[in-house]
Write an enzyme that holds these catalytic residues in place. Structure first.
Site, PDB file in Angstrom:
ATOM      1  N   ARG A 116       6.602  -9.810 -40.497  1.00 35.99           N
ATOM      2  CA  ARG A 116       5.445  -9.630 -39.609  1.00 35.99           C
ATOM      3  C   ARG A 116       5.844  -8.888 -38.335  1.00 35.99           C
ATOM      4  N   GLY A 158      10.600  -0.355 -26.260  1.00 36.39           N
ATOM      5  CA  GLY A 158      11.600  -0.797 -25.290  1.00 36.39           C
ATOM      6  C   GLY A 158      10.982  -1.127 -23.941  1.00 36.39           C
ATOM      7  N   THR A 199      13.276  -5.088 -31.204  1.00 33.05           N
ATOM      8  CA  THR A 199      13.022  -5.171 -32.648  1.00 33.05           C
ATOM      9  C   THR A 199      12.958  -3.749 -33.237  1.00 33.05           C
ATOM     10  N   GLY A 205      -0.889  -3.674 -21.926  1.00 27.40           N
ATOM     11  CA  GLY A 205      -2.020  -3.415 -22.839  1.00 27.40           C
ATOM     12  C   GLY A 205      -1.564  -3.422 -24.295  1.00 27.40           C
ATOM     13  N   GLY A 224      18.229 -33.791 -46.042  1.00 26.46           N
ATOM     14  CA  GLY A 224      19.382 -32.881 -46.041  1.00 26.46           C
ATOM     15  C   GLY A 224      19.056 -31.557 -46.713  1.00 26.46           C
ATOM     16  N   GLU A 279       7.229 -11.602 -26.642  1.00 29.88           N
ATOM     17  CA  GLU A 279       5.816 -11.324 -26.312  1.00 29.88           C
ATOM     18  C   GLU A 279       5.299 -12.307 -25.267  1.00 29.88           C
ATOM     19  N   PHE A 316       3.639 -17.014 -10.595  1.00 27.72           N
ATOM     20  CA  PHE A 316       4.876 -16.439 -11.176  1.00 27.72           C
ATOM     21  C   PHE A 316       5.955 -16.311 -10.118  1.00 27.72           C
TER      22      PHE A 316
HETATM   23  P1  TGC Z   1       0.116  -8.244 -13.050  1.00 31.93           P
HETATM   24  O1  TGC Z   1      -0.015  -7.954 -11.584  1.00 31.93           O
HETATM   25  O2  TGC Z   1      -0.455  -9.475 -13.620  1.00 31.93           O
HETATM   26  O3  TGC Z   1      -0.477  -6.984 -13.855  1.00 31.93           O
HETATM   27  C1  TGC Z   1      -0.095  -5.654 -13.637  1.00 31.93           C
HETATM   28  C2  TGC Z   1      -1.197  -4.774 -14.213  1.00 31.93           C
HETATM   29  O4  TGC Z   1      -1.310  -5.000 -15.621  1.00 31.93           O
HETATM   30  C3  TGC Z   1      -2.639  -5.533 -15.925  1.00 31.93           C
HETATM   31  N1  TGC Z   1      -2.449  -6.591 -16.925  1.00 31.93           N
HETATM   32  C4  TGC Z   1      -2.725  -6.454 -18.218  1.00 31.93           C
HETATM   33  N2  TGC Z   1      -3.261  -5.444 -18.897  1.00 31.93           N
HETATM   34  C5  TGC Z   1      -3.415  -5.609 -20.224  1.00 31.93           C
HETATM   35  N3  TGC Z   1      -3.052  -6.718 -20.897  1.00 31.93           N
HETATM   36  C6  TGC Z   1      -2.491  -7.752 -20.238  1.00 31.93           C
HETATM   37  N4  TGC Z   1      -2.104  -8.845 -20.913  1.00 31.93           N
HETATM   38  C7  TGC Z   1      -2.315  -7.659 -18.856  1.00 31.93           C
HETATM   39  N5  TGC Z   1      -1.796  -8.477 -17.909  1.00 31.93           N
HETATM   40  C8  TGC Z   1      -1.881  -7.819 -16.748  1.00 31.93           C
HETATM   41  C9  TGC Z   1      -3.164  -6.070 -14.620  1.00 31.93           C
HETATM   42  O5  TGC Z   1      -4.576  -6.055 -14.590  1.00 31.93           O
HETATM   43  C10 TGC Z   1      -2.584  -5.080 -13.628  1.00 31.93           C
HETATM   44  O6  TGC Z   1      -3.340  -3.878 -13.707  1.00 31.93           O
HETATM   45  P2  TGC Z   1      -3.583  -2.972 -12.392  1.00 31.93           P
HETATM   46  O7  TGC Z   1      -4.538  -1.916 -12.850  1.00 31.93           O
HETATM   47  O8  TGC Z   1      -4.145  -3.884 -11.373  1.00 31.93           O
HETATM   48  O9  TGC Z   1      -2.246  -2.440 -11.996  1.00 31.93           O
HETATM   49  O10 TGC Z   1       1.672  -8.152 -13.392  1.00 31.93           O
HETATM   50  P3  TGC Z   1       2.836  -9.153 -13.054  1.00 31.93           P
HETATM   51  O11 TGC Z   1       4.019  -8.323 -12.660  1.00 31.93           O
HETATM   52  O12 TGC Z   1       2.357 -10.246 -12.127  1.00 31.93           O
HETATM   53  O13 TGC Z   1       3.203  -9.770 -14.484  1.00 31.93           O
HETATM   54  C11 TGC Z   1       2.429 -10.675 -15.108  1.00 31.93           C
HETATM   55  C12 TGC Z   1       3.136 -11.235 -16.361  1.00 31.93           C
HETATM   56  C13 TGC Z   1       4.254 -12.181 -15.983  1.00 31.93           C
HETATM   57  C14 TGC Z   1       2.067 -11.980 -17.137  1.00 31.93           C
HETATM   58  C15 TGC Z   1       3.717 -10.087 -17.214  1.00 31.93           C
HETATM   59  O14 TGC Z   1       4.780  -9.469 -16.576  1.00 31.93           O
HETATM   60  C16 TGC Z   1       4.165 -10.556 -18.572  1.00 31.93           C
HETATM   61  O15 TGC Z   1       3.356 -10.638 -19.485  1.00 31.93           O
HETATM   62  N6  TGC Z   1       5.494 -10.876 -18.791  1.00 31.93           N
HETATM   63  C17 TGC Z   1       6.025 -11.154 -20.101  1.00 31.93           C
HETATM   64  C18 TGC Z   1       6.635  -9.909 -20.660  1.00 31.93           C
HETATM   65  C19 TGC Z   1       6.564  -9.835 -22.151  1.00 31.93           C
HETATM   66  O16 TGC Z   1       5.744 -10.427 -22.791  1.00 31.93           O
HETATM   67  N7  TGC Z   1       7.418  -9.007 -22.749  1.00 31.93           N
HETATM   68  C20 TGC Z   1       7.350  -8.753 -24.137  1.00 31.93           C
HETATM   69  C21 TGC Z   1       8.239  -7.579 -24.518  1.00 31.93           C
HETATM   70  S1  TGC Z   1       7.870  -6.868 -26.086  1.00 31.93           S
HETATM   71  C22 TGC Z   1       8.308  -8.006 -27.213  1.00 31.93           C
HETATM   72  O17 TGC Z   1       8.673  -9.101 -26.937  1.00 31.93           O
HETATM   73  C23 TGC Z   1       8.151  -7.572 -28.608  1.00 31.93           C
HETATM   74  S2  TGC Z   1       8.604  -8.697 -29.785  1.00 31.93           S
HETATM   75  C24 TGC Z   1       7.681  -8.081 -31.027  1.00 31.93           C
HETATM   76  C25 TGC Z   1       8.023  -8.507 -32.378  1.00 31.93           C
HETATM   77  O18 TGC Z   1       9.188  -8.406 -32.806  1.00 31.93           O
HETATM   78  O19 TGC Z   1       7.059  -8.922 -33.078  1.00 31.93           O
HETATM   79  P1  FAD Z   2      13.825 -14.660 -19.176  1.00 29.71           P
HETATM   80  O1  FAD Z   2      12.710 -13.834 -18.688  1.00 29.71           O
HETATM   81  O2  FAD Z   2      15.144 -14.554 -18.480  1.00 29.71           O
HETATM   82  O3  FAD Z   2      13.360 -16.188 -19.162  1.00 29.71           O
HETATM   83  C1  FAD Z   2      14.293 -17.281 -19.124  1.00 29.71           C
HETATM   84  C2  FAD Z   2      13.504 -18.577 -18.948  1.00 29.71           C
HETATM   85  O4  FAD Z   2      12.830 -18.562 -17.687  1.00 29.71           O
HETATM   86  C3  FAD Z   2      12.413 -18.789 -20.006  1.00 29.71           C
HETATM   87  O5  FAD Z   2      12.375 -20.125 -20.389  1.00 29.71           O
HETATM   88  C4  FAD Z   2      11.129 -18.439 -19.261  1.00 29.71           C
HETATM   89  O6  FAD Z   2       9.996 -19.087 -19.774  1.00 29.71           O
HETATM   90  C5  FAD Z   2      11.480 -18.958 -17.871  1.00 29.71           C
HETATM   91  N1  FAD Z   2      10.649 -18.355 -16.829  1.00 29.71           N
HETATM   92  C6  FAD Z   2      10.338 -17.066 -16.634  1.00 29.71           C
HETATM   93  N2  FAD Z   2       9.543 -16.902 -15.574  1.00 29.71           N
HETATM   94  C7  FAD Z   2       9.342 -18.143 -15.050  1.00 29.71           C
HETATM   95  C8  FAD Z   2       8.594 -18.656 -13.948  1.00 29.71           C
HETATM   96  N3  FAD Z   2       7.908 -17.841 -13.148  1.00 29.71           N
HETATM   97  N4  FAD Z   2       8.599 -19.983 -13.760  1.00 29.71           N
HETATM   98  C9  FAD Z   2       9.304 -20.813 -14.563  1.00 29.71           C
HETATM   99  N5  FAD Z   2      10.017 -20.389 -15.611  1.00 29.71           N
HETATM  100  C10 FAD Z   2      10.041 -19.076 -15.854  1.00 29.71           C
HETATM  101  N6  FAD Z   2      11.367  -6.997 -26.025  1.00 29.71           N
HETATM  102  C11 FAD Z   2      10.926  -5.712 -26.130  1.00 29.71           C
HETATM  103  O7  FAD Z   2      10.677  -5.039 -25.131  1.00 29.71           O
HETATM  104  N7  FAD Z   2      10.746  -5.131 -27.348  1.00 29.71           N
HETATM  105  C12 FAD Z   2      11.003  -5.793 -28.497  1.00 29.71           C
HETATM  106  O8  FAD Z   2      10.820  -5.243 -29.590  1.00 29.71           O
HETATM  107  C13 FAD Z   2      11.484  -7.150 -28.422  1.00 29.71           C
HETATM  108  N8  FAD Z   2      11.812  -7.825 -29.548  1.00 29.71           N
HETATM  109  C14 FAD Z   2      12.422  -9.060 -29.441  1.00 29.71           C
HETATM  110  C15 FAD Z   2      12.931  -9.681 -30.590  1.00 29.71           C
HETATM  111  C16 FAD Z   2      13.589 -10.901 -30.493  1.00 29.71           C
HETATM  112  C17 FAD Z   2      14.174 -11.540 -31.715  1.00 29.71           C
HETATM  113  C18 FAD Z   2      13.701 -11.546 -29.228  1.00 29.71           C
HETATM  114  C19 FAD Z   2      14.386 -12.871 -29.096  1.00 29.71           C
HETATM  115  C20 FAD Z   2      13.200 -10.936 -28.104  1.00 29.71           C
HETATM  116  C21 FAD Z   2      12.563  -9.686 -28.197  1.00 29.71           C
HETATM  117  N9  FAD Z   2      12.123  -9.003 -27.049  1.00 29.71           N
HETATM  118  C22 FAD Z   2      11.653  -7.719 -27.131  1.00 29.71           C
HETATM  119  C23 FAD Z   2      12.378  -9.580 -25.729  1.00 29.71           C
HETATM  120  C24 FAD Z   2      11.413 -10.688 -25.340  1.00 29.71           C
HETATM  121  O9  FAD Z   2      10.161 -10.192 -25.016  1.00 29.71           O
HETATM  122  C25 FAD Z   2      12.059 -11.464 -24.192  1.00 29.71           C
HETATM  123  O10 FAD Z   2      13.134 -12.188 -24.711  1.00 29.71           O
HETATM  124  C26 FAD Z   2      11.071 -12.373 -23.487  1.00 29.71           C
HETATM  125  O11 FAD Z   2      10.061 -11.644 -22.846  1.00 29.71           O
HETATM  126  C27 FAD Z   2      11.781 -13.276 -22.462  1.00 29.71           C
HETATM  127  O12 FAD Z   2      12.617 -12.536 -21.634  1.00 29.71           O
HETATM  128  P2  FAD Z   2      14.150 -12.989 -21.440  1.00 29.71           P
HETATM  129  O13 FAD Z   2      14.736 -13.187 -22.782  1.00 29.71           O
HETATM  130  O14 FAD Z   2      14.808 -12.018 -20.550  1.00 29.71           O
HETATM  131  O15 FAD Z   2      14.059 -14.397 -20.741  1.00 29.71           O
END
Ligand code: TGC
Ligand code: FAD
Length: 387
Positions: free
Chosen positions: A94, A134, A168, A241, A344, A367, A387
């Site tokens: 997935r 990335g 990923t 987004g 087990g 995510e 945050f």
């Molecule tokens: P914040 O001030 O809240 O927002 C900045 C701008 O972004 C807009 N926005 C969004 N737009 C679309 N969708 C959303 N979910 C949005 N959330 C916020 C917001 O309106 C604003 O727009 P503008 O026009 O005002 O500039 O930003 P913040 O810096 O306070 O961050 C908020 C927070 C913590 C929720 C965000 O940084 C976050 O979601 N952090 C987690 C990062 C994350 O999820 N990383 C994932 C990496 S990719 C991955 O993991 C792939 S794994 C995939 C796989 O293998 O299946």
């Molecule tokens: P951190 O951000 O360092 O978090 C560490 C701990 O702190 C967590 O428990 C978190 O919940 C906690 N924390 C964070 N903020 C706060 C707060 N404000 N208050 C209290 N606690 C807090 N990323 C990509 O860009 N592209 C990909 O394709 C992708 N694929 C992935 C595949 C795998 C298998 C994995 C494991 C990760 C992948 N990621 C990818 C990265 C993933 O999105 C991050 O691991 C995730 O967003 C968390 O970031 P981090 O690992 O740096 O943890």
């Protein structure tokens, strides 16, 4: 008439004929092609890349994009069902589809020029060009706004420096959608794998998502032409987004993983005789399995309504956060409980529960971690950013 244990509320009756057909097609693929091989692939730490062509032939890459770009024009609910059925096999399969569709094809479609769409999307839908996304950096993925990777203008090109972590598909990919800081805020670039200075390094020793490729990306003075910059978005809302699209699919995926685990223990506990009766005949096992069915049903209703909101154009990021949090938590709890009910036998990949439980450790983290999604909802309720 007995109820379907995996669909106690007959959610299927709420699906259209097309949605049911999509679900059946992907379910068949998972049963025939994924489940027979995935335990070994996980144990070997191998992504089954031989499945890519079939996944593409089934139309699962970019399934929601318009047909003119190679997509299937399917609705959000169908995309969700694809994720659910694939993750019933394995979260890694997935993940491959989520990243290609929601994190790579979607930004090219939503933020790219017409030339960029035509150049990459049809080949990506056909599985001939694989993408990775990335965003995360080594210093902290939860706060992507603090990224250090940057791009500086140099004549008609851009020069990119920095690194990305936990990516990923990194070592599988032909192109990487890389998000970087610029003088003008965060922007996205399509980095091609043979651009000098760009390298991907596979991450080993994983105990989770072993049937998936995860990599670090390094950018050392990588020269990227202006034609590879995504022109139609600036700021963190660009990558966020894309995450909203992918997280939506991830709300459905873990339902599949949980169903696979419940399916396994329903069969196992009926066969396993202890103290002169099947484990399934004990009250404690029944309560555990009833609890699983209850939580699966709630998750199904949540994702279906989320999908209907999405298809009506009304889905909000905080709603996605609630469903991602709820459904990942539901599935990881169920997978761990199922592992326990297998005793087990539950510790080897001969059974699926431990594989799903380990995979879900990643799914609940990537995510947006569970904490991140809780804080998104807290912010929605209170209007205060914690945050
Ligand atoms: P914040 O001030 O809240 O927002 C900045 C701008 O972004 C807009 N926005 C969004 N737009 C679309 N969708 C959303 N979910 C949005 N959330 C916020 C917001 O309106 C604003 O727009 P503008 O026009 O005002 O500039 O930003 P913040 O810096 O306070 O961050 C908020 C927070 C913590 C929720 C965000 O940084 C976050 O979601 N952090 C987690 C990062 C994350 O999820 N990383 C994932 C990496 S990719 C991955 O993991 C792939 S794994 C995939 C796989 O293998 O299946
Ligand atoms: P951190 O951000 O360092 O978090 C560490 C701990 O702190 C967590 O428990 C978190 O919940 C906690 N924390 C964070 N903020 C706060 C707060 N404000 N208050 C209290 N606690 C807090 N990323 C990509 O860009 N592209 C990909 O394709 C992708 N694929 C992935 C595949 C795998 C298998 C994995 C494991 C990760 C992948 N990621 C990818 C990265 C993933 O999105 C991050 O691991 C995730 O967003 C968390 O970031 P981090 O690992 O740096 O943890």
């Amino acid at each position: 008439m007995a109820l379907n244990p995996y669909d106690l509320f007959d959610i299927r009756s709420l699906l259209t004929e097309e949605e049911r057909a999509v679900q059946d097609t992907v379910a068949r693929f998972t049963d025939e092609r994924v489940r027979p091989i995935i335990g070994d692939a996980f144990a070997e730490g191998r992504f089954p890349r031989e499945l890519i062509a079939e996944i593409a032939d089934l139309g699962l890459l970019g399934s929601s994009l318009p047909e003119e770009y190679g997509g299937g024009g399917l609705n959000g609910v169908s995309y969700g069902l694809i994720c659910q059925e694939l993750e019933r096999g394995d979260s890694g399969i997935r993940s491959f589809v989520s990243v290609q569709s929601s994190l790579c094809m979607y930004p090219i479609y939503a933020y790219g020029s017409e030339e960029q769409r035509m150049r990459w999307l049809p080949d990506m839908a056909a599985g001939k060009v694989i993408g990775c996304f990335g965003l995360t950096e080594p210093q902290g993925g939860s706060d992507p706004g603090a990224m250090k990777t940057n791009a500086k203008r140099d004549g008609g090109d851009w020069v990119l420096n920095g690194s990305k972590m936990w990516i990923t598909n990194g070592n599988l990919a032909d192109i990487a959608i890389v998000w970087v800081q610029t003088e003008d805020g965060i922007q996205g670039f399509v980095v091609e794998k043979d651009f000098p200075g760009f390298t991907a390094q596979e991450i080993h020793k994983k105990m989770s998502l072993r049937a998936s490729v995860t990599s670090a990306l390094f950018l050392d003075n990588v020269r990227v032409p202006e034609a590879n910059r995504l022109p139609n978005v600036k700021g963190l809302k660009g990558p966020l987004g894309c995450l909203t699209q992918a997280r939506y699919g991830i709300t459905w995926g873990p339902i599949g993983a949980a169903i696979a685990c419940l399916d396994e223990v329903l069969a196992y506990t009926k066969e396993r005789i202890l103290f002169d009766r099947p484990v399934a005949a004990t009250q404690s096992a029944q309560i555990k399995m009833a609890e699983m069915a209850r939580r699966i049903t709630l998750a199904q209703l949540l994702s279906l309504q989320l999908g209907r909101l999405k298809d009506a154009g009304n889905m909000q990021p905080a709603q996605v956060s609630l469903a991602k949090w709820n459904n990942c938590r539901m599935a990881i709890d169920i997978a761990r409980e199922c592992r326990d009910l297998l005793g087990g036998a539950g510790i080897t990949t001969e059974h699926a529960a431990i594989r799903h439980a380990l995979n879900l450790e990643s799914v609940i983290t990537y995510e947006g971690t569970e904490t991140v999604h809780q804080l998104v909802i807290g912010r929605e309720l209170t209007g205060i950013n914690a945050f």
